[in-house]
Each structure stands twice: as structure tokens, then as C-alpha cells.
Motif scaffolding. Sequence first.
Motif, short mmCIF file in Angstrom:
data_model
loop_
_atom_site.label_atom_id
_atom_site.label_comp_id
_atom_site.label_asym_id
_atom_site.label_seq_id
_atom_site.Cartn_x
_atom_site.Cartn_y
_atom_site.Cartn_z
N GLY A 11 0.85 -1.56 0.08
CA GLY A 11 -0.12 0.13 0.01
C GLY A 11 0.91 1.28 0.06
O GLY A 11 0.61 2.28 -0.79
N ASP A 12 1.93 1.36 0.75
CA ASP A 12 2.92 2.35 0.80
C ASP A 12 3.49 2.39 -0.59
O ASP A 12 3.52 3.89 -0.91
N GLN A 13 3.79 1.55 -1.15
CA GLN A 13 4.51 1.46 -2.35
C GLN A 13 3.64 2.07 -3.63
O GLN A 13 3.72 3.18 -4.30
N ARG A 14 2.38 1.86 -3.46
CA ARG A 14 1.20 2.18 -4.49
C ARG A 14 1.19 3.66 -4.07
O ARG A 14 0.79 4.62 -4.91
N GLU A 15 1.06 4.24 -2.98
CA GLU A 15 0.84 5.52 -2.50
C GLU A 15 1.95 6.26 -3.31
O GLU A 15 1.76 7.52 -3.74
N GLY A 42 -0.88 5.82 -14.64
CA GLY A 42 0.54 5.95 -14.76
C GLY A 42 1.09 5.30 -13.32
O GLY A 42 2.33 4.79 -13.45
N ALA A 43 0.44 4.95 -12.35
CA ALA A 43 0.81 4.26 -11.19
C ALA A 43 0.57 2.79 -11.30
O ALA A 43 1.06 2.21 -10.39
N GLY A 44 -0.33 2.52 -12.53
CA GLY A 44 -0.12 1.05 -12.55
C GLY A 44 -1.51 0.51 -11.60
O GLY A 44 -1.59 -0.78 -11.38
N ILE A 45 -2.30 1.23 -11.39
CA ILE A 45 -3.51 0.62 -10.39
C ILE A 45 -4.80 1.34 -11.19
O ILE A 45 -4.75 2.04 -11.98
N SER A 46 -6.03 0.69 -10.86
CA SER A 46 -7.17 1.07 -11.22
C SER A 46 -7.60 2.36 -10.47
O SER A 46 -7.18 2.63 -9.52
N ARG A 47 -8.44 3.15 -11.25
CA ARG A 47 -9.27 4.34 -10.74
C ARG A 47 -9.64 3.93 -9.38
O ARG A 47 -9.73 4.74 -8.53
#
Length: 204
Positions: A11-15, A42-47
Motif C-alpha cells: 500500500g505504501d509503495q502504491r501511494e 501512470g501508477a499501474g492501478i485502477s481508478r
Amino acid sequence: MGRRSGAPSKGDQREQALLDTAETLLERIGLEKMTVDAIAKGAGISRGSLYFYFGSKQEVLAALVDRTMAAIRAEAPNTAEDLASSPLDAMEKAVGRVEKAWREHGTVMRAAVDYAAVHPAIGRSWNETVGFFAETMTGLLLRAGVPDGHGPADAPALARALCWMTERSFYQASCAAGDELAQAAATSMEIWRHIMTASTPPAN
């Protein structure tokens, strides 16, 4: 029990990835054109996953400003603890670090200034950072012989005014078409130097 003591969680990495992407987009296209979809992609995650961390792109910007300000504030102890250098040398190093921050994160810092008045969290983070540096530079002025007190010519008031002057000088230089940051740094140092040397007692 605490959540972690070692490597950052996923989670920290995604943030952090969201904030990194937002900083890149902010520099490329600006806040107005930046979208939540673009940040998430750009972060490689969904909206939808982005909304787990932030409620809007304004919240992303506020977190990005806060991250940048925290990194800048972490440099302040280098000035306060640099007792081996003269006050003038320590001042020049401090202004040099400010120039470096504007070079590396100028887009975020300009956005912080531009949106501080309309976004309370951004304004609070920016004001706290300038205030933090004013306290640090007050210590340098005191070491240089500027008197302590509550008057307009005393170290705390001068440090606050000079720090806000320095902030505005770098902001204007960062907005200029050419590279004017070095000139802003040199001029800021010269003004600080005049204040500090004017208060230095003559040698016996």
C-alpha cells in the motif's frame, strides 16, 4: 502491535507511485489537465484503487506537497547543527539547499504557492515549512550578532521577513523562461549577508 518496521508495504509503495506519477504529470501537463484516470494509469492501478488512497486529484496534490515539504524540512537540521561553519557560511549552504530543492521539485513548489490560498492543507504545509526555516535562520542571525527580541529589527522578525522574501524570489525565478535560480540564490545570499554583517561587532 505496529504495522511494519522493515520494507514499505504494498500500500505504501502504491501511494508513493501515485505521488511520483502526479509529480511527473504536474510537470508535463499541469494540474488543470491532470486527471485521476491519468494518475491511476501512470501508477499501474485502477481508478477505483486510487480512491482508496485519495478522494480527488486535489488530495493527491496536497499529499505530494506534504511529501516534498517534509523532505525539505528534513534538511533544516543541517543548518542548525552546523556549528563548525561560520554563520555566513552556514547561511550560504542553507540558501544553496533551497536552490537545489527548487531545481528538483520546482513544479510541486510552484503549485504549492499557487494553490496555498485555496487549499487549506497545502497552505498549511507550505506555511509551516517557511516558518520552520525562519526558526532555523533565526538561530543563524543570533549567532551573527543580531539581537533577540520582538522588535522589527530583531532576529525573529528579520528571519521571517527574509525567509518569505527568499521564497518569493525563488518562486519568481522558477516561473521565468530562463534559468534564473542561480541569480535568485546569489541575490538572496547577498541580502542575508548584509543583514548579518551589519550586526557583527567590530573586532578588537
